[in-house]
Design an enzyme around this catalytic site. Sequence first.
Site, short mmCIF file in Angstrom:
data_model
loop_
_atom_site.label_atom_id
_atom_site.label_comp_id
_atom_site.label_asym_id
_atom_site.label_seq_id
_atom_site.Cartn_x
_atom_site.Cartn_y
_atom_site.Cartn_z
N GLY A 1 -7.23 0.18 8.28
CA GLY A 1 -6.15 -1.74 7.58
C GLY A 1 -4.33 -0.85 6.90
CB CYS A 2 -2.40 -3.19 5.51
SG CYS A 2 -1.72 -3.49 7.18
CB VAL A 3 -6.83 -0.55 2.11
CG1 VAL A 3 -6.23 -2.14 2.80
CG2 VAL A 3 -7.08 0.01 3.38
CB THR B 1 -0.46 -0.10 1.60
OG1 THR B 1 -1.99 -1.42 1.44
CG2 THR B 1 -1.43 1.35 1.27
#
Lengths: 240, 520, 110
Positions: free
Chosen positions: C108-110, B469
Site C-alpha cells: 500500500g502507501c507505506v 511515505t
Amino acid sequence: MTATLFAILYYVATLLLVVGVAMKMRRYAKAPAPLKIPTMPAPRTMKGVYFRMFREVVVFESLFKSNKWIWLFGYLFHFGMLVVVLRHFRYVTYDIWWWLELIQPFGIYASYLMVIGLMGLLVRRIVVERIRYISSPSDYLMLILLIAIAATGMGMTFVQPVDIVAVKGFFLGLLRLQINPLPSSPMLLIHLALVALLMIIFPISKLMHGPGIFFSPTRNQIDNSREKRHIAPWAKKLEE
Amino acid sequence: MAKLDMNAEGGPKFMADPFTIPDIKCGAMEDLDSYMAHPKHNTDLGFPGELIDNWQEVAIAKIGELAEKNRAFQVYLDSCVKCGACTDKCHYFLGTGDPKNMPVARQDLLRSVYRRYYTFAGKYFPKLVGARDLTREVLDEWYNYYHQCSQCRRCSVFCPYGIDTAEISMAARDIMNAVGKGQKYCNEIIAKAQDVGNNLGLNPKALRATLEDLEEDLEEETGLSVRIPLDEKGADILLITPSADFFADPHIDGLLGYAKVFHEAGVSWTVSSYASEAANFGMFIGSYENMRTLSLRIRQAAIDLGVKRIVFGECGHAWRVAYSFLNTLAGPFDFLDQDYPIPQHIMEFTHDMIQKGELNFDKSRNDHIRLTYHDSCNVARGAGMGGYEGGQFDLPREVLKACCNNYFDMDRDTTHESTFCCGGGGGLLTDELMDLRVKGASPRMTALKDVTDEHGVTHMAAICAICKTQFSKVMPKYGYEMDSIMSVHQLVASALILTGQEIEEDTAPEGNGVATEVSS
Amino acid sequence: MAYDVNGATIEHDEEGYITNLSEWSKELADVIATAEAVDMGEEHWAVVNFLRDYYEEYQIAPAVRVLIKSIKKSMGPEVGNNKYMYELFPYGPAKQACKIAGLPKPTGCV
C-alpha cells in the site's frame, strides 16, 4: 485544361476537408467521457467553461503559462493566418463585406506575422534539442508547407503579380458549378495546389487540434461532480 | 533548521532551481523495470495471468475499443502538434534527463502505435508520421515508461489542448493488463483491497486492535476518552481514510488528528472494516471496472452502517476518485444527508469548525516548526475542495495557518496547480523504483531547499498518504530528517486543546506549573 | 530466488520476502539479515520476536507506532523510538524487519 484540373482538385479537396472533419468530429462527439477529468481548478458553471475555452482558443492561455517563445511564435502564426484567411474571402464573395474592406490593408502585415511565426517555430524545432527529439518528418513538412503557401501568396504581391480579378472569377465560378478561366501563373498554381493539399490532409493530420480542443475533457468539463452525477452510457450498463 | 548535506557522496543533487532543464540523456532510465505481477495478481482482477499468445492482436483491438469508449484518449491521440510546451514540465524528465520521460514522448510511445493501425497516414506513410508496429520491444518499452509516469497531470496544465498524459498512461496500463502484462505493486494491492477491504491487508481484528491501541494513546495524552470507533452502526459520519493512516508514520498522527477534531465537534463517527481504504488503485491501472468495484465497497459500508455523511481522510489520489469519480462510480448517494458535500474532505470539516470558532488552538505548540505545504498533485489538479474554484489550495493553508505561527509558501510555480509531484504517485511507490523516485523528487526538494535557505523552513506538510511515505523515504537522501514530512492533521492535533483537556506544564508554554482545565 | 540455510533451499520473491511463511527459522533470519547487511543483536531480535508474536495473533505486521510502543515498554525509550529503529533496520522497521522476521511485505502507501 489547367482550370478544369484545378476545378476538380478544389471540389475534391473541399469535399474531403468538410466530410473528413465532420466525420472526425462525429467520432469525438460520439465517444463518451466516462469520468469527470477537468484539469483543476476548473470552472463551476457552464459560463465559466465557455470563458475558459475562449481564453484557450483566443489567447492560448495554457501555452502562455507554459512557454513564452512557443506562445509568441504560435500566436503570430495563428493570428496572422486568421487575418490572411479572412482576407481571402474576397475571392469567393461577389460583394465585398464591410469588414473585409476594413482588414484589407492589414493583410500584408498579417502575412509577415504568419511567416515570422512559422519560421520561429521551425527554427525552434531544429535548434531546441527536446523539440527536435519529438519531431517526425511530417512535423517539419507541415511547417514547410505552410511557409510555402505563405511565400507563394506573398510572391503574388511582391514578385509576380497575377490577375486577381480572373482568380476571383474562377472561384466565383466554382461556387456556381462553372469552370471559368484561371491565370496560368506558376506562382498562383503552386499556391493553389499547396492550399488544396493542406485541405486534403487536414482531417487526417495533427491539424485536427483545431476542432479537437473543443472536445478536450480537461478543458470543456464543469467542476460539479459532487453535485451532479455524470455517467457514460456504456458505464450505465454495468449497473444493470 | 535542517542542516542540508548537499554534497553527500553519490547522493542526489539539488538542481540550480526547480525548473532547470537537463541535457537529454537517451536511455538513461530504460533499464528500470518495476516488478511484473504474478499470475495470481492478474487473474484476481480478471486479467490474463501471463502474456497471452495473441497479445499483439488483443492490444491493438483494445486501443480501438478505448478510443470509442473514452473521448479523452481519442482526442488526445489525434490532437498533439508536438509544439514542445510540455517537454520541460515532468518532474521525472527534469530529474532523469531521459527524453522518454517528456510528456509528449511518453504519449508518443502509444500514439505511434495508434497511428500505425488506426490512421490513414500511419497505415500508408508510417515513417513520415513516426508510426511504428507493435512489437515485443515496443510492449516492453510501454511497460517501462508507463510505469515512470505518476499520473500527476502537471503536463495537462501546460498543454494548449489540455492533453493529459495521465489519461494516456492509464490507458496504456489498461491495455497491458488486458494482455497479461500487469504490474505487481498495483495489481497485488487492488486484489488485496477487493479481498480484505484495504491495500495493507489489515483484517478487522487487527484493525480493531490498532485503533484501541491508538485510543489508549489519545487518552494518555489528553486525559479524555477520545474514540476511534470501528463498525459502529448508526454513526453520523463514515470516515474513509487510507489504510496507511492505520500503519505508517506520519500518517497515523493525522488519524489521531481527525479523531481529536471529531471529538471536539461532538459528532458521532466510525471507521468501517469493510471499506477501510480510501486509496483506489483501480485508477492507476486505468480500469474503470476495478475502480468501480472498490468504490462500491464504500457505498455498501455507508448503507450497512446507516451513516448520513461520508468524510475522506488525507489521501491525494483517493480524493481525486472521491471528489471527481465517486458519484459516477458508486452514486447516486441519495440516501445520505444532502446538506453536506458528498463526499466531504476532512479538511473541509476541520476548516468549517475553525470558521465557526469551535476549535481552540495553542499555536505556540508548533513554534519549533517552520512550515511549508506541499500541494499533492491529485488534490491540486484532480479534485476540488470547499465548493469553490481553487478551494483545494486555500483550505489546507488556512487550516495550517490557524495552528502554526511560522508558515511559508514555496515558489508559486511549484505549488497550487503547478505543483510538482512528490515522485511516488500513480503506482510507483515501490522499492524497486527508488532510483526514479529519488530523482523525480528533485524539483520539489529543490523548491523546498529554497525556502529552507530563505526562511529556515524545517518541515513540510502534505495531505496524501503517498506523498508522506515518499517524502519520509526520500527527504533523508536530500539531507532532511525523515520526520520533516508531516500530516496536516498532525499539526492540527498538536495545537488543538480539547474541551476539558488537562494541560501539563512542559507541553503548555503559558502554563503556571499546575494542571489547568481549559474551558471553551 | 532462494535462501540457503544449512543446505536447505527456502524460496523468496523478487524482494527477498520468503514465499512460504512456515519455513521461517532463526537460522533463516540470520541468513536474511546477512543478505540485508544487518548484524542481528539483542535489540534486533526483540523487534523480530515482537513482529512474529504480533503476526501470529493478527496475521499482519503491527503499525510502526505499535511496534515502537511495545519495544519502549520492554527495552526502554533509548531503544523504543523511531530514530533508533531506523538505526537497527536502515530500510525501515516495517519493511526490513518484516523481511527478516519472515512476514509478508506490508503493501500500500507505506
